[in-house]
Design a protein around this motif. Structure first.
Motif, mmCIF file in Angstrom:
data_model
loop_
_atom_site.group_PDB
_atom_site.id
_atom_site.type_symbol
_atom_site.label_atom_id
_atom_site.label_comp_id
_atom_site.label_asym_id
_atom_site.label_seq_id
_atom_site.Cartn_x
_atom_site.Cartn_y
_atom_site.Cartn_z
ATOM 1 N N PHE A 35 -0.772 -18.605 -7.848
ATOM 2 C CA PHE A 35 0.062 -18.257 -8.965
ATOM 3 C C PHE A 35 1.195 -19.244 -9.239
ATOM 4 C CE2 PHE A 35 4.344 -16.547 -10.230
ATOM 5 C CZ PHE A 35 3.965 -16.080 -11.808
ATOM 6 N N THR A 36 1.791 -19.927 -8.051
ATOM 7 C CA THR A 36 2.820 -20.875 -8.021
ATOM 8 C C THR A 36 2.243 -22.269 -8.138
ATOM 9 O OG1 THR A 36 2.959 -20.911 -5.682
ATOM 10 C CG2 THR A 36 4.201 -19.188 -6.731
ATOM 11 N N GLY A 37 0.937 -22.450 -7.660
ATOM 12 C CA GLY A 37 0.448 -23.922 -7.633
ATOM 13 C C GLY A 37 0.992 -24.285 -6.192
ATOM 14 N N GLY A 38 1.237 -23.508 -5.451
ATOM 15 C CA GLY A 38 1.849 -24.286 -4.042
ATOM 16 C C GLY A 38 3.353 -24.596 -3.998
ATOM 17 N N ALA A 39 3.703 -24.339 -5.151
ATOM 18 C CA ALA A 39 5.505 -24.616 -5.256
ATOM 19 C C ALA A 39 6.268 -23.790 -4.239
ATOM 20 C CB ALA A 39 6.003 -24.430 -6.769
ATOM 21 N N VAL A 40 7.303 -24.178 -3.879
ATOM 22 C CA VAL A 40 8.457 -23.455 -3.157
ATOM 23 C C VAL A 40 8.678 -22.273 -3.866
ATOM 24 C CG1 VAL A 40 10.428 -23.470 -1.773
ATOM 25 C CG2 VAL A 40 8.879 -25.430 -1.732
ATOM 26 N N VAL A 41 8.777 -20.837 -3.187
ATOM 27 C CA VAL A 41 9.455 -19.845 -3.477
ATOM 28 C C VAL A 41 10.589 -19.325 -3.132
ATOM 29 C CG1 VAL A 41 8.932 -17.336 -4.120
ATOM 30 C CG2 VAL A 41 7.027 -18.916 -4.339
ATOM 31 N N GLN A 42 11.783 -19.373 -3.857
ATOM 32 C CA GLN A 42 13.135 -19.104 -3.309
ATOM 33 C C GLN A 42 13.264 -17.636 -3.450
ATOM 34 O OE1 GLN A 42 15.986 -22.251 -4.629
ATOM 35 N NE2 GLN A 42 14.340 -22.708 -5.814
ATOM 36 N N ALA A 43 14.019 -17.167 -2.537
ATOM 37 C CA ALA A 43 14.536 -15.877 -2.630
ATOM 38 C C ALA A 43 15.841 -15.736 -3.501
ATOM 39 C CB ALA A 43 14.900 -15.211 -1.141
ATOM 40 N N GLY A 44 15.827 -14.564 -4.221
ATOM 41 C CA GLY A 44 17.087 -14.623 -5.118
ATOM 42 C C GLY A 44 16.659 -14.305 -6.688
ATOM 43 N N ARG A 45 17.261 -14.138 -7.366
ATOM 44 C CA ARG A 45 17.377 -13.931 -9.158
ATOM 45 C C ARG A 45 16.674 -12.737 -9.389
ATOM 46 N NH1 ARG A 45 17.935 -19.737 -12.329
ATOM 47 N NH2 ARG A 45 17.967 -17.952 -13.963
ATOM 48 N N VAL A 46 15.652 -12.389 -8.429
ATOM 49 C CA VAL A 46 14.633 -11.356 -8.962
ATOM 50 C C VAL A 46 15.250 -9.895 -8.009
ATOM 51 C CG1 VAL A 46 12.184 -10.643 -8.694
ATOM 52 C CG2 VAL A 46 12.882 -13.057 -9.032
ATOM 53 N N ALA A 47 15.078 -8.806 -8.908
ATOM 54 C CA ALA A 47 15.315 -7.641 -8.184
ATOM 55 C C ALA A 47 14.136 -6.705 -8.259
ATOM 56 C CB ALA A 47 16.630 -7.083 -8.831
ATOM 57 N N MET A 48 13.421 -6.142 -7.402
ATOM 58 C CA MET A 48 12.409 -5.369 -7.648
ATOM 59 C C MET A 48 13.089 -3.957 -7.102
ATOM 60 S SD MET A 48 8.630 -5.402 -5.777
ATOM 61 C CE MET A 48 9.395 -6.476 -4.540
ATOM 62 N N ASP A 49 12.859 -2.898 -8.107
ATOM 63 C CA ASP A 49 13.335 -1.553 -7.870
ATOM 64 C C ASP A 49 11.981 -0.753 -7.645
ATOM 65 O OD1 ASP A 49 14.813 0.712 -7.747
ATOM 66 O OD2 ASP A 49 15.168 0.844 -9.780
ATOM 67 N N ILE A 50 12.044 -0.282 -6.143
ATOM 68 C CA ILE A 50 10.741 0.536 -5.831
ATOM 69 C C ILE A 50 11.463 1.378 -4.634
ATOM 70 C CG2 ILE A 50 9.832 -1.128 -4.447
ATOM 71 C CD1 ILE A 50 7.176 0.061 -5.266
ATOM 72 N N SER A 51 11.054 2.695 -4.662
ATOM 73 C CA SER A 51 11.521 3.627 -3.471
ATOM 74 C C SER A 51 11.095 2.907 -2.288
ATOM 75 C CB SER A 51 10.762 5.117 -3.777
ATOM 76 O OG SER A 51 11.491 5.846 -2.869
ATOM 77 N N PRO A 52 11.792 2.985 -1.294
ATOM 78 C CA PRO A 52 11.270 2.537 0.077
ATOM 79 C C PRO A 52 10.376 3.831 0.832
ATOM 80 C CG PRO A 52 13.434 3.203 0.354
ATOM 81 C CD PRO A 52 13.198 3.256 -1.146
ATOM 82 N N LEU A 53 10.426 4.800 0.454
ATOM 83 C CA LEU A 53 9.775 5.964 0.920
ATOM 84 C C LEU A 53 8.764 6.673 -0.220
ATOM 85 C CD1 LEU A 53 8.436 7.600 3.111
ATOM 86 C CD2 LEU A 53 10.599 8.941 2.996
ATOM 87 N N VAL A 54 7.281 6.374 -0.184
ATOM 88 C CA VAL A 54 6.663 7.033 -1.394
ATOM 89 C C VAL A 54 5.881 8.230 -0.838
ATOM 90 C CG1 VAL A 54 5.075 6.513 -3.119
ATOM 91 C CG2 VAL A 54 6.598 5.076 -2.487
#
Length: 145
Positions: A35-54
């Motif tokens: 997906f990234t073509g091998g580029a560096v992926v930084q943490a931040g700017r993205v917020a995933m909302d999913i329950s930690p217990l399903v």
């Protein structure tokens, strides 16, 4: 024991895929590199909302929101979600543009078992940003035959 009887006794075992046939942390990393073509992926700017217990992995609500003004000069090109323990490591990719309004992905996914999920956003400047979540599933889904 004849061949027919052996096949009948072995058939249930053939319906279960071995864990090696499922995604793994390595398969998820390879899907991410694709997906990234091998580029560096930084943490931040993205917020995933999913329950930690399903309770039930058959239908798990998931949303991903990316911090972006969504202008022509600064917008989200794509949002992708990856997992490490489902049959396929790449869950979904959504393509966006400056006219999308807001950079939000909301869907339901299936989870085979407890695992890590990764959401990655590609921005118009070529950078990649992410968020990661650990999810515990008490009743698994995605059993393939």
């Amino acid at each position: 024991m004849n061949a027919t009887r052996r096949l009948v006794l072995a058939a249930p075992a053939l319906l279960l895929r071995p864990p090696a046939a499922w995604a793994s942390p390595e398969a998820m990393a390879e899907a991410l590199r694709s997906f990234t073509g091998g580029a560096v992926v930084q943490a931040g700017r993205v917020a995933m909302d999913i329950s930690p217990l399903v309770e039930n992995g058959n239908t798990v609500p998931l949303s991903v929101i990316v911090d972006s003004p969504m202008t022509e000069a600064d917008h989200v090109r794509a949002i992708a979600v990856f997992n490490e323990r489902n049959p396929q490591p790449h869950v979904i990719t959504v393509r966006l543009g400056p006219r999308s309004g807001r950079a939000i992905l909301a869907t339901h996914i299936r989870l085979a078992t407890s695992q890590t999920l990764l959401a990655v956003a590609e921005l118009s400047d070529g950078s990649f940003w992410s968020d990661r979540a650990q999810v515990v599933v008490t009743l698994a889904a995605c059993v393939e035959g």
